[in-house]
Design a protein around this motif. Structure first.
Motif, PDB file in Angstrom:
ATOM      1  N   GLU A   1       0.803  -1.227   0.000  1.00  0.00           N
ATOM      2  CA  GLU A   1       0.000   0.000   0.000  1.00  0.00           C
ATOM      3  C   GLU A   1       0.840   1.284   0.000  1.00  0.00           C
ATOM      4  O   GLU A   1       0.322   2.369   0.212  1.00  0.00           O
ATOM      5  N   GLY A   2       2.136   1.152  -0.234  1.00  0.00           N
ATOM      6  CA  GLY A   2       2.987   2.348  -0.157  1.00  0.00           C
ATOM      7  C   GLY A   2       2.894   3.227  -1.396  1.00  0.00           C
ATOM      8  O   GLY A   2       2.138   2.950  -2.317  1.00  0.00           O
ATOM      9  N   GLY A   3       3.706   4.272  -1.387  1.00  0.00           N
ATOM     10  CA  GLY A   3       3.825   5.108  -2.579  1.00  0.00           C
ATOM     11  C   GLY A   3       3.334   6.528  -2.369  1.00  0.00           C
ATOM     12  O   GLY A   3       2.576   6.813  -1.461  1.00  0.00           O
TER      13      GLY A   3
ATOM     14  N   ALA B   1       1.362  -8.191 -15.045  1.00  0.00           N
ATOM     15  CA  ALA B   1       1.095  -6.817 -14.576  1.00  0.00           C
ATOM     16  C   ALA B   1       1.966  -6.626 -13.345  1.00  0.00           C
ATOM     17  O   ALA B   1       1.533  -6.070 -12.341  1.00  0.00           O
ATOM     18  N   ASP B   2       3.205  -7.135 -13.450  1.00  0.00           N
ATOM     19  CA  ASP B   2       4.064  -7.205 -12.269  1.00  0.00           C
ATOM     20  C   ASP B   2       5.203  -6.191 -12.293  1.00  0.00           C
ATOM     21  O   ASP B   2       6.287  -6.442 -11.784  1.00  0.00           O
ATOM     22  N   GLY B   3       4.896  -5.021 -12.884  1.00  0.00           N
ATOM     23  CA  GLY B   3       5.752  -3.858 -12.699  1.00  0.00           C
ATOM     24  C   GLY B   3       7.078  -3.886 -13.445  1.00  0.00           C
ATOM     25  O   GLY B   3       7.357  -4.748 -14.278  1.00  0.00           O
ATOM     26  N   LEU B   4       7.884  -2.891 -13.102  1.00  0.00           N
ATOM     27  CA  LEU B   4       9.175  -2.655 -13.760  1.00  0.00           C
ATOM     28  C   LEU B   4      10.043  -3.918 -13.836  1.00  0.00           C
ATOM     29  O   LEU B   4      10.715  -4.165 -14.832  1.00  0.00           O
TER      30      LEU B   4
HETATM   31  C1  LIG Z   1       4.854  -0.204  -3.210  1.00  0.00           C
HETATM   32  C2  LIG Z   1       4.934   0.634  -4.458  1.00  0.00           C
HETATM   33  C3  LIG Z   1       5.117   2.010  -4.345  1.00  0.00           C
HETATM   34  C4  LIG Z   1       5.188   2.796  -5.495  1.00  0.00           C
HETATM   35  N1  LIG Z   1       5.373   4.134  -5.331  1.00  0.00           N
HETATM   36  C5  LIG Z   1       5.450   4.922  -6.410  1.00  0.00           C
HETATM   37  C6  LIG Z   1       5.666   6.324  -6.255  1.00  0.00           C
HETATM   38  O1  LIG Z   1       5.798   6.824  -5.156  1.00  0.00           O
HETATM   39  N2  LIG Z   1       5.759   7.081  -7.373  1.00  0.00           N
HETATM   40  C7  LIG Z   1       5.620   6.528  -8.619  1.00  0.00           C
HETATM   41  O2  LIG Z   1       5.700   7.247  -9.609  1.00  0.00           O
HETATM   42  N3  LIG Z   1       5.404   5.209  -8.799  1.00  0.00           N
HETATM   43  C8  LIG Z   1       5.325   4.378  -7.731  1.00  0.00           C
HETATM   44  N4  LIG Z   1       5.135   3.039  -7.897  1.00  0.00           N
HETATM   45  C9  LIG Z   1       4.952   2.525  -9.270  1.00  0.00           C
HETATM   46  C10 LIG Z   1       3.514   2.796  -9.756  1.00  0.00           C
HETATM   47  O3  LIG Z   1       2.600   2.118  -8.933  1.00  0.00           O
HETATM   48  C11 LIG Z   1       3.383   2.298 -11.196  1.00  0.00           C
HETATM   49  O4  LIG Z   1       4.235   3.081 -12.014  1.00  0.00           O
HETATM   50  C12 LIG Z   1       2.009   2.447 -11.839  1.00  0.00           C
HETATM   51  O5  LIG Z   1       0.983   2.637 -10.950  1.00  0.00           O
HETATM   52  C13 LIG Z   1       1.698   1.243 -12.744  1.00  0.00           C
HETATM   53  O6  LIG Z   1       1.233   0.170 -11.962  1.00  0.00           O
HETATM   54  P1  LIG Z   1       1.558  -1.353 -12.226  1.00  0.00           P
HETATM   55  O7  LIG Z   1       0.412  -2.088 -11.627  1.00  0.00           O
HETATM   56  O8  LIG Z   1       1.917  -1.580 -13.643  1.00  0.00           O
HETATM   57  O9  LIG Z   1       2.882  -1.638 -11.389  1.00  0.00           O
HETATM   58  P2  LIG Z   1       3.138  -1.678  -9.750  1.00  0.00           P
HETATM   59  O10 LIG Z   1       2.212  -0.699  -9.119  1.00  0.00           O
HETATM   60  O11 LIG Z   1       4.566  -1.524  -9.638  1.00  0.00           O
HETATM   61  O12 LIG Z   1       2.623  -3.131  -9.354  1.00  0.00           O
HETATM   62  C14 LIG Z   1       3.322  -4.310  -9.657  1.00  0.00           C
HETATM   63  C15 LIG Z   1       2.976  -5.373  -8.622  1.00  0.00           C
HETATM   64  O13 LIG Z   1       3.556  -6.613  -9.027  1.00  0.00           O
HETATM   65  C16 LIG Z   1       4.167  -7.236  -7.907  1.00  0.00           C
HETATM   66  N5  LIG Z   1       5.220  -8.120  -8.402  1.00  0.00           N
HETATM   67  C17 LIG Z   1       6.478  -7.808  -8.779  1.00  0.00           C
HETATM   68  N6  LIG Z   1       7.122  -8.895  -9.230  1.00  0.00           N
HETATM   69  C18 LIG Z   1       6.256  -9.921  -9.128  1.00  0.00           C
HETATM   70  C19 LIG Z   1       6.325 -11.300  -9.450  1.00  0.00           C
HETATM   71  N7  LIG Z   1       7.442 -11.835  -9.971  1.00  0.00           N
HETATM   72  N8  LIG Z   1       5.243 -12.092  -9.228  1.00  0.00           N
HETATM   73  C20 LIG Z   1       4.096 -11.551  -8.703  1.00  0.00           C
HETATM   74  N9  LIG Z   1       3.978 -10.244  -8.372  1.00  0.00           N
HETATM   75  C21 LIG Z   1       5.036  -9.438  -8.588  1.00  0.00           C
HETATM   76  C22 LIG Z   1       4.662  -6.068  -7.065  1.00  0.00           C
HETATM   77  O14 LIG Z   1       4.852  -6.465  -5.719  1.00  0.00           O
HETATM   78  C23 LIG Z   1       3.503  -5.072  -7.224  1.00  0.00           C
HETATM   79  O15 LIG Z   1       2.505  -5.295  -6.276  1.00  0.00           O
HETATM   80  C24 LIG Z   1       5.077   2.207  -6.793  1.00  0.00           C
HETATM   81  C25 LIG Z   1       4.898   0.820  -6.915  1.00  0.00           C
HETATM   82  C26 LIG Z   1       4.836   0.023  -5.772  1.00  0.00           C
HETATM   83  C27 LIG Z   1       4.645  -1.479  -5.904  1.00  0.00           C
END
Ligand SMILES: Cc1cc2nc3c(=O)[nH]c(=O)nc-3n(C[C@H](O)[C@H](O)[C@H](O)COP(=O)(O)OP(=O)(O)OC[C@H]3O[C@@H](n4cnc5c(N)ncnc54)[C@H](O)[C@@H]3O)c2cc1C
Length: 386
Positions: A40-42, A152-155
């Protein structure tokens, strides 16, 4: 309907948003999240322009987002004595509605938890595509077969690494690291983000940015990452020591390179990438809004194609490619802007803030960002809703 069983890796913003739409069209999504509980951070994330607001409205959460919105924050560059040197107005950084990333993640989880299977504390270890599905093995759970898999597991996407290749091939490191963490109220100034910069580093209550060569560290070792931030910000003036102390105590901590993901295709076979995993734009790239918009498109195209992934994935790629690239372009590199390299560059940045506060400058700049956020024509998929 074909391909009803869909595995989504990642319960950030994009994953739950996709699950929400898939359920409404009659698919059965499962989400596997590596963290033991919802992260829930960020910092605050903002929404701007018709595309973002339309998707929030169609998801039925616009009012709730508005209810939970933070006071839009202006960014104030201060000197070592805490005196404001320049201010970037709230509309600039805060869009039309701004909400803490953690509140948005919780809201999306609440929206989907009753009808989506969530598996926390586990992750995919292999993907094997067959003629009619994907055999998936997990670190802990027994293997299962799904019709489709979405990363959808981020960077640092695990799905991308398994289905497309190692991260280094697609990641463009932009020379900076960013850390985010919660701080007690006494360190905050309501409605403002106070940023203190020294050459190559910046600290603010809850945020630190520093220039660096690429670092080798364990992405799952928070203590090691906090030490990297503490070392990089060591000896900084203003309230840096107090802020760093709060960082050590913070349960929510986020640390990442400032980097973008550049990959030619977002789908391969039965696997698709969504959000930061496919086209992460880094800070200033409208990541949360983009995640919601692209989840809406991917689910809508799957519904429109009756679950035929070949047709749906082709339409998804076609619709979002330019949009995703546009968001990457406007985000540029926030690093040098937040932590300029020299005292002269810090002064130049402050001057730029002052110029950007002038309506004559702010309006066109804001227009550029909103234009990128809006550069997609959203189809109406409502006739496929169940
Ligand atoms: C805790 C957190 C804090 C953030 N804070 C900021 C911020 O302050 N400023 C900003 O610009 N962006 C921040 N981001 C990134 C931002 O959320 C994303 O750029 C944007 O919202 C796109 O979301 P996303 O769902 O693609 O990726 P994310 O929001 O990054 O979500 C990806 C999720 O996948 C999970 N994950 C990663 N690897 C695996 C795996 N191998 N298997 C299963 N799950 C996995 C992660 O734990 C996360 O919950 C943060 C992300 C997180 C996780």
């Amino acid at each position: 309907m074909h391909n009803e069983n869909i595995l989504i890796s990642g319960a950030g913003i994009a994953g739950p948003a996709l699950a929400h739409w898939l359920r409404r069209y009659g698919f059965r999504p499962t989400i596997v999240e590596r963290a033991p509980a919802l992260r829930e951070g960020g910092q605050a994330v903002d929404f701007r322009g018709t595309a973002h607001l339309t998707v929030l409205r169609r998801m039925g959460i616009l009012d709730e987002v508005r209810r939970r919105q933070t006071e839009r924050t202006k960014m104030v560059a201060i000197d070592a004595a805490g005196r404001p040197r320049a201010t970037l107005p709230a509309e600039f950084a805060g869009g039309e509605v701004e909400i803490l990333r953690g509140d948005l993640a919780a809201l999306l989880h609440d929206l989907t938890r009753d009808d989506t299977e969530y598996v926390f504390g586990d992750w995919i270890t292999s993907l094997t595509e067959t003629a009619d599905g994907v055999r998936v093995t997990f670190d802990k759970a027994p293997p299962r077969t799904f019709d489709l898999v979405v990363g959808a597991d981020g960077l640092h996407s695990g799905v991308r690494a398994l289905a497309f290749g190692p991260e280094e091939r697609f990641r463009r490191f932009l020379g900076y690291y960013i850390a985010g963490f919660g701080v007690p109220e006494r360190l905050q100034t309501p409605g403002e983000v106070r940023m203190y910069s020294e050459p190559g580093r910046m600290i603010s209550p809850g945020l630190a940015v520093f220039a660096s060569a690429e670092l080798n560290y364990d992405r799952h070792d928070t203590a090691q990452q906090k030490k990297l931030v503490a070392d990089a910000c060591h000896g900084m003036g203003w309230r840096a020591p107090e802020i760093l102390e709060a960082m050590w105590a913070a349960p929510d901590f986020y640390f990442d390179p400032i980097a973008q993901i550049h990959i030619d295709r977002f789908t391969t076979g039965r696997v698709a990438l969504l959000g930061d995993a496919g086209y992460g734009a880094t800070l200033g790239g409208l990541g949360a809004g983009q995640a919601l918009v692209t989840a809406y498109v991917l689910a809508g195209e799957l519904a429109a194609a009756g679950g035929d992934h070949r047709a749906a994935f082709a339409r998804y790629e076609h619709q979002i490619k330019d949009y995703a690239r546009g968001c990457q372009k406007i985000s540029g590199n926030a690093g040098p802007f937040m932590a300029p390299a020299t005292p002269a560059k810090i002064r130049q940045r402050n001057l730029m803030y002052r110029l950007l506060s002038l309506p004559a400058m702010a309006k066109p700049m804001n227009k550029i960002t909103t234009k990128a956020a809006n550069a997609i024509r959203l189809a109406d998929y409502s006739r496929f809703l169940r």
